[in-house]
Design an enzyme around this catalytic site. Structure first.
Site, short mmCIF file in Angstrom:
data_model
loop_
_atom_site.label_atom_id
_atom_site.label_comp_id
_atom_site.label_asym_id
_atom_site.label_seq_id
_atom_site.Cartn_x
_atom_site.Cartn_y
_atom_site.Cartn_z
CG ASP A 19 -7.11 -4.14 -1.46
OD1 ASP A 19 -7.74 -3.23 -0.89
OD2 ASP A 19 -5.87 -4.17 -1.56
CB SER A 63 -0.99 -0.04 1.16
OG SER A 63 -2.07 0.82 0.90
CG HIS A 72 -5.42 -2.87 1.78
ND1 HIS A 72 -5.00 -2.58 0.51
CD2 HIS A 72 -4.77 -2.00 2.60
CE1 HIS A 72 -4.15 -1.57 0.54
NE2 HIS A 72 -3.98 -1.21 1.80
#
Length: 329
Positions: free
Chosen positions: A124, A36, A157
């Site tokens: 995600d 990320s 995620h």
């Protein structure tokens, strides 16, 4: 910011060391990865120093320069936007070419033969699949790099591991998912040549070090006082090793999750097998500038040059890598 983002153990000194150790490292085996905000940081580092970095793995991150120095753009175009509000890849490629011509990032010739892995989970809900795909698309448009995509795994995620962390379909602290899939092993296999078989546990040393010792011109890089480095026994014994830099995600720094990411993500077992030193830099949270979730700077909170060779976090990394024995410029 959106939250972002580990089964091996190793010993940690528990006390910050003044200096990183000088080791015998093969500079041609320098690679980076991140989750990320860490993925955005990893691509910034790779683009800035592709003449010295052999590959990058981007987990749930997007294309270089996506935010264009603006938090509003970052939120609207670089996380989970609808298809009508995606970043303009041709425009971002133009930015990269101009910066390369101006010496703000490495010459694009440095991308030749570099390995790029783009990984994204279908569950995600923080970063869209289109954003991750755009990261690979930008590399293809710029040319030279070898891009591999891994976009169909049933994970949220989170950083995927064989068994460590929370449920794979959840995105929750420490943002490590028990996915039955060894993400660190897969990305290192893509980035580092040669076969390797990891042991069940890591047998090297996880050390802390004083990150402030490597600040460029004493500037504040918005980093924590303490960082981590994993050193396999073979590397501390004088064998020639490579260097991998692993960037945590937002809220995944040690102040939030302890040593979960640096000890449980799975990098360290593979570092032993592949003779890789793993550097784990650590950010810190702040409200001025606004970065309450301790994200890496991918929108400009440390200054307008954040994603170039002049960025303070990138220049910190240059100093830290040089201390270990790897030149990045």
């Amino acid at each position: 910011m959106a939250s972002t983002l580990l089964v091996a153990t190793a010993c940690s000194s528990g006390q910050a060391e003044a200096d990183l150790p000088r080791l015998k490292l093969d500079a041609s085996r320098t690679t980076v990865s991140g989750l990320s905000s860490g993925a955005y940081m990893a691509t910034q580092v790779h683009m800035a120093f592709s003449d010295h970095i052999a590959g990058v793995a981007l987990l749930a991150g997007g294309p270089y320069a996506c935010a264009e120095g603006n938090l509003d753009t970052a939120l609207k175009k670089c996380l989970g936007p609808n298809p009508e509000n995606m970043p303009d890849i041709a425009h971002l490629a133009s930015i990269a070419r101009t910066r390369a011509d101006d010496g703000l990032i490495a010459s694009l010739d440095g991308l030749a033969g570099d390995k790029v892995l783009v990984m994204h989970g279908v569950l995600d809900a923080t970063v869209s699949a289109g954003i991750s795909a755009a990261g690979g698309e930008l590399y293809r448009l710029l040319g030279g790099a070898v891009v591999v995509t891994d976009m169909q795994r049933a994970m949220a995620h989170t950083f995927p591991t064989l068994a460590a962390g929370s449920a794979c379909d959840e995105s929750e602290s420490p943002y490590i998912g028990a996915c039955g899939f060894d993400g660190a092993g897969e990305l290192l296999a893509q980035l580092d040549a040669g076969e390797a078989v990891a042991g069940e546990v890591a047998t090297g040393e996880l050390r802390t070090f004083n990150q402030s010792a490597y600040l460029p011109d004493a500037q504040d890089a918005m980093l924590a006082d303490t960082g981590y480095v994993y050193i396999p026994k073979a590397c501390s014994d004088g064998e020639t090793c490579g260097l991998h830099v692993a960037f945590h995600g937002c809220q995944q720094n040690a102040a939030n999750v302890g040593e979960a990411f640096v000890s449980q993500a799975g990098y360290n077992r593979w570092a032993d097998a592949r003779r890789l030193v793993v550097l784990y830099p650590q950010t810190r949270a702040s409200y001025a500038p606004l970065n309450p979730k301790a994200c890496w700077d991918w929108w400009g909170y440390t200054g307008s040059q954040y994603d170039t060779r002049n960025g303070v976090q990138l220049r910190w990394l240059v100093n830290a890598a040089a201390a270990l024995g790897v030149p990045l410029e």
